[in-house]
Design an enzyme around this catalytic site. Structure first.
Site, short mmCIF file in Angstrom:
data_model
loop_
_atom_site.label_atom_id
_atom_site.label_comp_id
_atom_site.label_asym_id
_atom_site.label_seq_id
_atom_site.Cartn_x
_atom_site.Cartn_y
_atom_site.Cartn_z
N ASP A 1 0.87 -1.16 0.00
CA ASP A 1 0.00 0.00 0.00
C ASP A 1 0.91 1.22 0.00
OD1 ASP A 1 -1.64 2.15 0.55
OD2 ASP A 1 -2.68 1.22 2.24
N VAL A 2 1.05 1.86 -1.15
CA VAL A 2 2.06 2.92 -1.29
C VAL A 2 1.72 4.16 -0.49
CG1 VAL A 2 2.96 2.15 -3.51
CG2 VAL A 2 1.00 3.72 -3.45
N SER B 1 -5.23 13.00 -14.24
CA SER B 1 -6.58 12.85 -14.79
C SER B 1 -7.05 14.20 -15.29
CB SER B 1 -7.54 12.34 -13.71
OG SER B 1 -8.88 12.37 -14.15
N TYR C 1 -11.18 13.42 -5.30
CA TYR C 1 -10.47 12.89 -6.47
C TYR C 1 -9.96 14.04 -7.34
CZ TYR C 1 -9.46 9.95 -10.51
OH TYR C 1 -8.83 9.31 -11.54
N LYS D 1 -5.85 14.78 -7.96
CA LYS D 1 -5.20 14.73 -9.27
C LYS D 1 -4.57 16.08 -9.61
CE LYS D 1 -5.79 10.44 -10.19
NZ LYS D 1 -4.63 9.52 -10.27
N VAL E 1 -11.69 6.32 -19.62
CA VAL E 1 -11.05 5.09 -20.07
C VAL E 1 -11.85 3.94 -19.47
CG1 VAL E 1 -8.95 3.69 -20.04
CG2 VAL E 1 -8.79 6.19 -20.22
N THR F 1 -12.49 1.14 -17.74
CA THR F 1 -11.97 0.21 -16.75
C THR F 1 -13.08 -0.06 -15.74
OG1 THR F 1 -11.20 1.99 -15.29
CG2 THR F 1 -9.66 1.21 -17.00
#
Length: 249
Positions: free
Chosen positions: A52-53, A130, A143, A147, A175, A177
């Site tokens: 977990d960075v 993003s 979010y 970003k 995108v 996903t």
């Protein structure tokens, strides 16, 4: 492309997996990581680290593993990210810790861990930002803000750590996903939301993970050797036009 020793965070699925697969075809030696178990279909020569960075020790352990397996890291792709769909008023402290932990601290931690060796040996950092860091999506306050941080950090690293280190960002739009599908699922009418979003794209389609991977591969290559401190929008033309849907005028 230079035969990189590369780290790709969040490389188990989606955009991250596409980046891993593209860099592998370019001859990179790759360590990737995620908070879960190694994906069963990940190629055997890709090193997986459960990490977990957002935690300093985990980010440093990923860099240490890359050094141990393949030598000094010459390419870092910060792809790991999460999102929470809430306004500022709705956001909790726990939401803040999750989104800012992964999207901001995670990027900061891995950059800080690789910069000492990159400033000695040279290297490339590509951060996945993003379009949400430039134009705000509704009910995505954390979010969007996270970003924007990634884009600002990208420019600072380029300025502070050149000429040895080049640092750029890619700003994807829609995108397709699992994360994007989850976003459509939150709409009152998911199919109508999908049609409306598609109509805003001059290229007539949503992005694919391979589209982002191609941009990352170029930024990692010597062909972009005079490019640093830039944020590249890859969105099928979404942010180039008016928010009004075609046919409304």
């Amino acid at each position: 492309m230079t035969a990189h020793t590369a780290i790709v965070t969040g490389g188990g699925r989606g955009i991250g997996r596409a980046i891993v697969e593209r860099l592998r075809t370019e001859g990179a030696r790759i360590v990737t990581c995620g908070r879960g178990d190694r994906p069963a279909d990940l190629a055997a020569d890709i090193r997986w680290v459960r990490a977990d960075v957002s935690r300093v020790a985990d980010a440093e352990s990923v860099v240490a593993e890359a050094n141990r397996m393949f030598g000094p890291v010459s390419l870092l792709v910060n792809n790991a990210g999460v999102q929470v769909e809430k306004t500022v008023q709705e956001t909790t402290d726990e939401d803040w810790d999750l989104v800012m932990g992964v999207n901001c601290r995670g990027v900061f931690h891995t950059c800080r861990a690789v910069l000492p060796q990159m400033t000695e040996h040279g290297g490339v950092i590509v951060n996945i930002g993003s379009i949400s860091g430039t134009v705000a999506d509704p009910s995505m306050a954390l979010y969007n803000a996270s970003k924007a941080f990634v884009h600002g950090l990208t420019r600072s690293i380029a300025v502070d750590h050149g000429p040895k280190v080049r640092c750029n960002a890619v700003q994807p739009g829609w995108v397709m996903t699992a994360m994007a599908e989850d976003g459509f699922a939150l709409a009152r009418d998911p199919e109508a939301a999908r049609r409306d979003a598609l109509a805003r794209h001059p290229l007539g389609r949503f992005g694919e993970p391979a589209d982002i991977a191609a941009a990352v591969a170029w930024l990692a290559s010597d062909e972009s050797r005079y490019v640093t401190g830039q944020c590249f929008t890859i969105d099928g033309g979404l942010t180039a036009g008016s928010p009004l849907r075609p046919g409304l005028l």
